[in-house]
Design a protein around this motif. Structure first.
Motif, mmCIF file in Angstrom:
data_model
loop_
_atom_site.group_PDB
_atom_site.id
_atom_site.type_symbol
_atom_site.label_atom_id
_atom_site.label_comp_id
_atom_site.label_asym_id
_atom_site.label_seq_id
_atom_site.Cartn_x
_atom_site.Cartn_y
_atom_site.Cartn_z
ATOM 1 N N ASP A 19 -2.297 -21.113 -61.022
ATOM 2 C CA ASP A 19 -2.378 -22.293 -60.160
ATOM 3 C C ASP A 19 -3.482 -23.198 -60.687
ATOM 4 O O ASP A 19 -4.655 -22.848 -60.642
ATOM 5 C CB ASP A 19 -2.675 -21.870 -58.718
ATOM 6 N N THR A 20 -3.102 -24.355 -61.204
ATOM 7 C CA THR A 20 -4.077 -25.286 -61.785
ATOM 8 C C THR A 20 -4.517 -26.352 -60.796
ATOM 9 O O THR A 20 -5.267 -27.256 -61.167
ATOM 10 C CB THR A 20 -3.476 -25.968 -63.021
ATOM 11 N N LYS A 21 -4.079 -26.263 -59.545
ATOM 12 C CA LYS A 21 -4.390 -27.294 -58.551
ATOM 13 C C LYS A 21 -5.374 -26.831 -57.476
ATOM 14 O O LYS A 21 -6.192 -27.610 -57.004
ATOM 15 C CB LYS A 21 -3.101 -27.766 -57.857
ATOM 16 N N GLN A 22 -5.284 -25.578 -57.074
ATOM 17 C CA GLN A 22 -6.085 -25.095 -55.959
ATOM 18 C C GLN A 22 -7.197 -24.165 -56.445
ATOM 19 O O GLN A 22 -6.976 -23.320 -57.315
ATOM 20 C CB GLN A 22 -5.197 -24.345 -54.951
ATOM 21 N N SER A 358 0.055 -35.913 -56.027
ATOM 22 C CA SER A 358 -1.271 -36.036 -56.628
ATOM 23 C C SER A 358 -2.369 -36.101 -55.581
ATOM 24 O O SER A 358 -3.537 -35.868 -55.875
ATOM 25 C CB SER A 358 -1.335 -37.294 -57.499
ATOM 26 N N SER A 418 -6.786 -32.542 -51.324
ATOM 27 C CA SER A 418 -6.535 -32.068 -52.677
ATOM 28 C C SER A 418 -6.111 -33.281 -53.497
ATOM 29 O O SER A 418 -5.044 -33.852 -53.268
ATOM 30 C CB SER A 418 -5.441 -30.995 -52.694
ATOM 31 N N THR A 420 -5.619 -34.892 -57.323
ATOM 32 C CA THR A 420 -5.453 -34.599 -58.740
ATOM 33 C C THR A 420 -5.656 -35.864 -59.561
ATOM 34 O O THR A 420 -5.003 -36.890 -59.331
ATOM 35 C CB THR A 420 -4.051 -34.031 -59.025
ATOM 36 N N ARG A 423 -5.962 -33.911 -65.384
ATOM 37 C CA ARG A 423 -6.019 -32.453 -65.426
ATOM 38 C C ARG A 423 -7.018 -31.856 -64.426
ATOM 39 O O ARG A 423 -7.104 -30.639 -64.284
ATOM 40 C CB ARG A 423 -6.363 -31.985 -66.837
ATOM 41 N N THR A 425 -8.391 -31.365 -60.553
ATOM 42 C CA THR A 425 -8.057 -31.439 -59.131
ATOM 43 C C THR A 425 -9.299 -31.088 -58.318
ATOM 44 O O THR A 425 -9.942 -30.057 -58.554
ATOM 45 C CB THR A 425 -6.924 -30.472 -58.766
ATOM 46 N N ASN A 427 -10.915 -30.359 -54.541
ATOM 47 C CA ASN A 427 -10.509 -29.849 -53.228
ATOM 48 C C ASN A 427 -11.690 -29.885 -52.250
ATOM 49 O O ASN A 427 -12.324 -28.860 -51.985
ATOM 50 C CB ASN A 427 -9.994 -28.404 -53.347
ATOM 51 N N ASP A 476 -7.187 -27.936 -65.456
ATOM 52 C CA ASP A 476 -6.153 -27.461 -66.377
ATOM 53 C C ASP A 476 -6.657 -27.718 -67.794
ATOM 54 O O ASP A 476 -6.618 -28.847 -68.298
ATOM 55 C CB ASP A 476 -4.845 -28.207 -66.105
ATOM 56 N N LYS A 486 -11.883 -22.705 -62.548
ATOM 57 C CA LYS A 486 -12.044 -23.081 -61.152
ATOM 58 C C LYS A 486 -13.473 -22.783 -60.693
ATOM 59 O O LYS A 486 -14.102 -21.837 -61.163
ATOM 60 C CB LYS A 486 -11.062 -22.304 -60.265
#
Length: 576
Positions: A19-22, A358, A418, A420, A423, A425, A427, A476, A486
Motif C-alpha cells: 500500500d503506497t497511499k496509507q 488523489s 489523505s 496524494t 508519489r 501521500t 495522511n 512510492d 512510510k
C-alpha cells in the motif's frame, strides 16, 4: 445459416501487496485465510498470527477460547485493544473499557481487519484494533457447515520425572473440545432484501492441574458457548442500503476460578463460581447512502446489554464460609463472594466521506454511553484465613451492596485526510475527545460488619477534553507501487472505562483485615472472636485529583514495504 459471433471478456485483478497511499499498519484476514490456517476460531487466536501481536494467553486448538484474552502490539497497553463490528464499537464501558463481554460467531465473519500502528483519527485509541466485517446474503442461497473436535485420547502427555519431582501430580489436559457451526444466506426479495443467519455451539472441558474433588477425581473446568445471529440487508431506492443485525449469545462456565483473594494458589471445586449469562446480545443498525460518485454518508446505532452471574456452587449453603489457607494457598468450602453483573452500552456513529482518488477526506462523530453495575453478597460477610489449618485472621466485608458507575458520554469528533501529490501521500488527521463519567446515588442495606449507608450522586467524577493529532506519510519510491517508505507520529488517549471511577466509589466492595481468636475452637469465626483491625480499603478513602489529566501515549514509526514477487512482500519497521 449465418453464424453468430460471440466474444467473452474476462477481467481479473488482485489487490496490491504494498500500500503506497496509507501510512496505517494493518493486516486483513480473509475468510479463505481463516479457514485454511489451523488456529482457534476467534478473532483473538487469529490476531496472534500477525507479526508483533502478542497475548498473555495463547489459544491452542480452541482450548482457551472460553475466556477472552487481550492482544498487544509494539508495547501497547492491553487496555487499549478495541473491537468493532462493521466499523462500529462493540465493547463495553465496564472495567478499563477494553472488555467486550461477547463471544463472536466465526460463521458471521467474512474478514477481519487488524490495525496495529499509525491509526487514523477515526480510531479513538492505539493498540490493536479489530474490525469484524460481517457476511451478508445475496440473490442465491448459500450455506456452510463446520465441525471439529478432540478428546483426551488425541492429546500427548509431556509429564516428566522433573515435573513430578517438583510436585506435579496431575497435569492440565483435555476432556473434550468441539465446535459446530452452521450458516445459511439468501434472498427474501430478489435484488431488494437478503438474509444471513448462523448458529454456533462450542465446548471446551479441561482438567485443572493438581486440583481434585473430594472423591479424588481431577477437577474440571467445563465451558459451553452458544451464539445465534441473523442479518437483514435491504437495498433501498436512490442508492441507499440498510443493514439490521441481531446477535444473541449465551455462556455457561461450570467451575470458573475467579474472584480469588491474595495468596490463592489452588481452588477446590466447591470454591469456584458458576458463570451464567441470562442476557448477552448485540442489536445493530447501519445506513449507507451514496450521495454522489464522490460522497458517501454512513450512520449507525448499536445497543449491547451484557448480564452475567458468578454464583456460588449449588452445594454451597448460606452457612458455609470461604476458607483460605495462607500456607498451602488452598481456597476451599465456598467462593469468596457471589456476584450479579448487569450493564448496557449504546454506540452512535455518523460519517461523511469525500473521495476523488488523489484527495480523500473523511469526517465524522462517534458517541457512546452506558452503565455498569455489580451486586455482591458474601456468606457471613467474611473470609476465614488459616496457616496450616490453624486460625490466623479474617477479612470482613462491607456487603451486601450494589455499586454502579455511568459513562454519561464518550464523544469523538474527527477529520482525516489523505492527499496524494505524485508519489507522496500525506495522511493528516485530528480528533476531539470528550469523556464524562459520573456516579449515580446509591447505598447499601447494611450487613454483619457495617450499617446501612447512602451516598449522593456525583454528576462529574471525571470530565476530560482532549485534542489528539495524527500524522503520517507514504512515499512510492520508484513509482511502480512495489516499494514504499512510510512514517507516522500519533497521539492516542488511553482507553477508559468505569473502572477508573469505581476506585473512588464509596459504595464499592471493600474489606478490612482483622485478627481472629478462635475462643471455642470450632475453627469458625463468630463476631465476638473478631478483633479490631485496619479500616476498610477502597473508594471510601479515595478521591480523584480534580486537576488530573487523561493518560495518553505517543507513537512514531518508520516502515519500509517491498514487493519481492506477485503476492509476496516483506516489511521492515521500527516503532517507538
Amino acid at each position: 445459416k449465418v453464424g453468430a459471433l460471440e466474444e467473452t471478456v474476462t477481467v481479473t485483478g488482485e489487490s496490491p501487496v504494498v500500500d503506497t497511499k496509507q501510512s496505517v499498519g494493518q493486516s486483513v484476514m480473509s475468510r479463505d485465510v481463516m479457514d485454511r490456517i489451523p488456529s482457534g476460531r476467534d478473532v483473538f487466536a487469529i490476531g496472534q498470527l500477525i507479526p508483533g501481536v502478542t497475548t498473555g494467553s495463547p489459544d491452542v486448538g480452541g482450548t482457551k477460547g472460553m475466556q477472552q484474552p487481550t492482544l498487544q502490539v509494539h508495547g501497547s497497553a492491553s487496555a487499549d485493544a478495541t473491537y468493532q463490528q462493521d466499523g462500529m464499537t462493540i465493547q463495553h464501558v465496564a472495567f478499563n473499557g477494553n472488555q467486550t463481554g461477547f463471544y463472536y460467531n466465526d460463521g458471521d465473519v467474512q474478514e477481519v481487519v487488524y490495525r496495529i500502528s499509525a491509526l487514523p483519527a477515526e480510531n479513538a485509541v492505539g493498540g490493536v484494533q479489530i474490525n469484524m466485517i460481517p457476511r451478508e446474503g445475496g440473490n442465491d442461497f448459500h450455506g456452510s457447515f463446520f465441525s471439529t473436535g478432540a478428546s483426551s485420547r488425541m492429546q500427548s502427555d509431556n509429564t516428566s520425572d522433573e515435573l513430578v519431582g517438583r510436585g506435579l501430580t496431575a497435569r492440565n489436559r483435555i476432556k473434550q473440545v468441539y465446535d459446530i457451526n452452521f450458516s445459511l444466506g439468501g434472498r427474501i426479495v430478489r435484488d431488494k432484501l437478503w438474509f444471513f443467519g448462523t448458529v454456533r455451539r462450542w465446548v471446551a472441558d479441561t482438567y485443572v492441574a493438581n486440583t481434585f474433588n473430594q472423591d479424588r477425581s481431577q477437577a474440571l473446568d467445563d465451558n459451553r458457548l452458544t451464539n445465534a445471529s441473523v442479518r437483514l440487508t435491504y437495498q433501498a431506492p436512490k442508492a441507499n442500503k440498510l443493514a439490521f443485525v441481531y446477535n444473541r449469545g449465551a455462556k455457561w462456565r461450570g467451575h470458573r476460578r475467579a474472584n480469588l483473594p491474595a495468596g490463592t494458589v489452588f481452588v477446590n471445586p466447591e470454591a469456584t463460581v458458576e458463570q451464567i449469562t441470562p442476557r448477552d446480545l448485540i442489536s445493530q443498525a447501519r445506513w449507507y447512502s451514496t450521495l454522489s460518485n464522490r460522497l458517501l454518508l454512513e450512520a449507525g446505532f448499536v445497543v449491547m446489554p451484557v448480564d452475567y452471574n458468578l454464583d456460588y456452587q449449588k452445594e454451597v449453603t448460606p452457612e458455609r464460609r470461604a476458607k483460605l489457607d495462607l500456607t498451602t494457598g488452598l481456597l476451599s468450602e465456598a467462593a469468596p463472594w457471589d456476584t450479579n453483573v448487569t450493564g448496557t452500552m449504546y454506540t452512535y456513529t455518523g460519517s461523511l466521506s469525500y473521495v476523488t482518488g488523489s484527495h480523500n477526506i473523511k469526517t465524522g462523530i462517534q458517541a457512546r454511553s452506558g452503565f455498569f453495575q455489580e451486586q455482591f453478597t458474601i456468606n457471613g460477610d467474611i473470609l476465614l484465613r488459616y496457616r496450616s489449618g490453624v486460625p490466623d485472621s479474617v477479612l470482613v466485608y462491607n456487603t451486601p451492596l450494589t455499586h454502579r458507575e455511568d459513562v454519561r458520554w464518550d464523544i469523538g469528533v474527527y477529520i482525516q485526510d489523505s492527499w496524494t501529490l505524485e508519489r507522496l501521500t500525506v495522511n493528516p488527521g485530528v480528533r476531539l475527545d470528550r469523556l464524562n463519567m459520573m456516579r449515580p446515588a446509591q447505598g447499601g442495606p447494611g450487613g454483619t460488619y457495617v450499617g446501612a449507608r447512602e451516598y449522593p450522586a456525583n454528576e462529574s467524577v471525571v470530565q476530560w477534553n482532549n485534542v489528539v493529532p495524527r500524522f503520517g506519510v507514504a512515499y512510492d519510491v520508484f513509482g511502480n507501487g512495489e516499494t514504499a517508505i512510510k512514517g507516522s507520529i500519533s497521539k492516542y488517549m488511553r482507553q477508559e472505562g468505569t473502572g477508573t471511577i469505581s476506585q473512588v466509589n464509596p459504595n464499592q466492595r471493600s474489606s478490612s483485615t482483622r485478627p481472629w481468636t478462635d475462643l471455642n475452637g470450632d475453627k469458625l469465626a463468630q463476631p465476638n472472636e473478631v478483633g479490631a483491625g485496619t479500616g476498610f480499603t477502597g473508594g471510601l478513602n479515595r478521591r480523584i485529583d480534580p486537576d488530573i489529566k487523561r493518560p495518553y501515549q505517543w507513537e512514531w514509526s518508520v516502515v519500509v514495504d517491498h514487493e519481492l514477487m506477485p503476492r509476496l512482500a516483506v516489511s521492515l519497521g521500527y516503532y517507538g
